[in-house]
Enzyme design. Structure first.
Site, PDB file in Angstrom:
ATOM      1  N   CYS A  78       0.848  -1.192   0.000  1.00  0.00           N
ATOM      2  CA  CYS A  78       0.000   0.000   0.000  1.00  0.00           C
ATOM      3  C   CYS A  78       0.882   1.239   0.000  1.00  0.00           C
ATOM      4  CB  CYS A  78      -0.919  -0.005   1.218  1.00  0.00           C
ATOM      5  SG  CYS A  78      -1.927   1.479   1.371  1.00  0.00           S
TER       6      CYS A  78
ATOM      7  N   CYS B  71      -0.181   3.345   3.745  1.00  0.00           N
ATOM      8  CA  CYS B  71       0.232   2.801   5.053  1.00  0.00           C
ATOM      9  C   CYS B  71       1.498   1.965   4.969  1.00  0.00           C
ATOM     10  CB  CYS B  71      -0.905   1.980   5.663  1.00  0.00           C
ATOM     11  SG  CYS B  71      -1.206   0.385   4.856  1.00  0.00           S
TER      12      CYS B  71
ATOM     13  N   ASP C 219      20.403  13.449  60.214  1.00  0.00           N
ATOM     14  CA  ASP C 219      21.853  13.401  60.065  1.00  0.00           C
ATOM     15  C   ASP C 219      22.366  12.002  60.391  1.00  0.00           C
ATOM     16  OD1 ASP C 219      21.935  16.054  59.353  1.00  0.00           O
ATOM     17  OD2 ASP C 219      22.378  16.774  61.384  1.00  0.00           O
TER      18      ASP C 219
END
Length: 533
Positions: free
Chosen positions: A75, A78, A311
């Protein structure tokens, strides 16, 4: 309308040499997606009644290990993408199912991501101009539905049905499932050269853009019909060959696992500690938690986040600190409550420095809730401090400080000296919500100078700097509030609660938050080795 559209398509097909598949004949002449799906369903039903010998049925074969149409009748719109639908239940699904099986993923749902050649945009436009010329239409109003979008709509159910019957799992409502993502790519051998050539011609004719999908769309939007026809044939030239379907990637979106961790020692960073290119400490909270979760989820890797951080020399007690793991490309579809409970027990048994609770799979909404609560959370601390200079701490001093906090105590804190290398210099205002000072019984070693400090603060308050003043960068400091020439040093610090209900904590939260102190009443006063920062 349908009859007129079919007539136009037939005329287009008959007057031009380039081949246009029957689905593209309908697609080029129809911009309404619902109507297009109806037209295709009607055409397929008619073909089935005639014995299934459609113009496409005999024109499809395997090109290597990928479904493709023959190169003699490809095609020109596509490029054979839609022709693969005629072998969907066999070749296409076989290709995808084999790739998924090899990836090792389990799943309950899947999502298709489909890409197509850039030149399909240009070829569709050329066919549209041919259609407009046949119908004596001066201007194209809408672009046609793309071949890849139509393919995805027509193929999705068959692919999902095949994958779920092969290796999928039943969906459960009690946990979030992560859909499988299939990235499918239709590759056209001449896509780059053809699209580059077309866009170069369109650019010289007044268009623009570049050899990217966005560039092609921009060029087509800006070029006139006359300029396009002068630069390129309408309809387009025959395709040089068919597309080839490739399973480009099989992956999952992020999986999120949340929980709370307690850090029970004073020589453990939250994340790997690298200083001047050298590693400090043998491990971290992240490294004690993450590997087992990554292994269970069969993920590639994980990133660690939490509601703040303590910490390295500060313990995290009570209910613990909320944390979140973002798991990249997990192979499992979900983590059940039983699995996360067993995983939590495994992590807690592996190392007594970190304990995990409330471990569970969470979703994106929960992650947003954690982020939103970051600036609103309240933290509770317990500190062991020493007062130097001035008289010893008394009960009257404790009452005075509690009253100041109750009436609204606001600190102005310049960026601490210890984090100046990684934080923007600024003055931040933070509230002390409550403050409780408890003088400890004197002994020969401290001469009555030790005291316990408990406080609740807004998120972002620097508690260490509040205690010692940070060379005057935090005002007022604890020593200034006590007055009479006192100065304070912080010896030990613990976070005893992060007041953020995440993930959802049941009714035993208060009991959980005191579990450490019940087990060891002097837990926050033990003089553990403090890291030399």
């Amino acid at each position: 309308n349908n009859i007129a559209a079919e007539g136009t398509a037939a005329e287009l097909q008959s007057r031009q040499a380039p081949y246009l598949c029957w689905r593209c004949q309908l697609r080029i002449c129809q911009s309404d997606f619902t109507q297009l799906m109806s037209d295709i369903a009607a055409a397929s039903s008619k073909d089935s009644q005639l014995g299934g010998d459609s113009q496409e049925a005999k024109r499809v074969k395997l090109n290597g290990d990928s479904p493709a149409c023959t190169s003699t009748e490809v095609c020109s719109a596509c490029l054979g993408i839609l022709a693969t639908l005629d072998r969907l239940d066999s070749d296409v699904c076989d290709l995808i199912a084999n790739a998924v099986a090899a990836s090792g993923h389990s799943f309950t749902a899947c999502r298709l991501l489909v890409s197509s050649p850039i030149v399909c945009l240009i070829r569709d436009h050329a066919w549209q101009l041919a259609k407009a010329e046949q119908q004596s239409v001066e201007k194209i109003k809408e672009a046609p539905i793309s071949a890849k979008d139509l393919w995805k709509a027509l193929a999705r159910q068959a692919i999902e049905r095949r994958l779920l019957s092969d290796g999928g799992q039943q969906t459960r409502g009690d946990v979030e499932t992560i859909p499988l993502q299939l990235a499918l790519e239709f590759r056209y051998a001449d896509d780059a050269s053809e699209s580059d050539d077309c866009l170069r011609r369109l650019s010289s004719g007044g268009g623009g853009g570049g050899s990217t999908r966005h560039g092609a769309a921009s060029a087509l939007a800006s070029v006139s019909a006359e300029a396009f026809k002068a630069a390129l044939p309408c309809p387009p030239a025959p395709a040089s060959g068919p597309v080839k379907l490739i399973v480009a990637e099989v992956s999952k979106e992020l999986m999120f696992v949340g929980g709370r961790y307690r850090k029970l020692c004073r020589r453990l960073p939250q994340t790997p500690w690298i200083l001047d290119g050298e590693r400090r400490m043998d491990t971290s909270v992240e490294e004690l938690i993450s590997p087992a979760i990554v292994r269970l989820a069969k993920a590639d890797s994980a990133s660690f986040a939490s509601a703040g951080r303590e910490d390295v020399d500060v313990r995290m007690l009570g209910r613990g600190r909320p944390f979140l793991l973002r798991l990249l490309n997990p192979r499992v579809a979900r983590l059940t409550a039983a699995e996360t409970a067993a995983l939590q027990a495994e992590i807690n048994a592996a190392d007594d420095r970190v304990q995990v609770s409330h471990l569970c799979q969470v979703n994106r909404a929960h992650c947003e809730a954690l982020r939103a609560g970051e600036s609103e959370k309240v933290k509770c601390y317990s500190a062991l401090c020493r007062c130097t200079g001035g008289p010893p701490i008394t009960a009257e001093d404790a009452g005075k400080l509690s009253g100041l906090a109750a009436s609204g105590l606001v600190l102005e804190q310049s960026t601490p000296v210890r984090v100046l290398h990684r934080r923007t210099v600024a003055v931040r205002k933070r509230r002390i919500l409550s403050l409780d000072l408890e003088p400890l019984p004197p002994d020969a070693a401290d001469a009555g100078r030790l005291f316990r400090l408990r406080l609740r603060t807004e998120a972002g308050a620097y508690v260490k700097e509040f205690v010692h003043g940070d060379l005057g960068r935090t005002r007022p400091s604890l020593g200034e509030l006590l007055g009479e020439g006192r100065q304070c040093d912080l010896l030990l610090l613990d976070v005893v609660d992060v007041e953020l209900d995440w993930p959802h904590v049941g009714g035993d939260a208060a009991a959980d938050s005191k579990a450490d102190l019940k087990a060891d009443p002097d837990a926050d006063l033990k003089v553990d080795p403090v890291v030399d920062l």
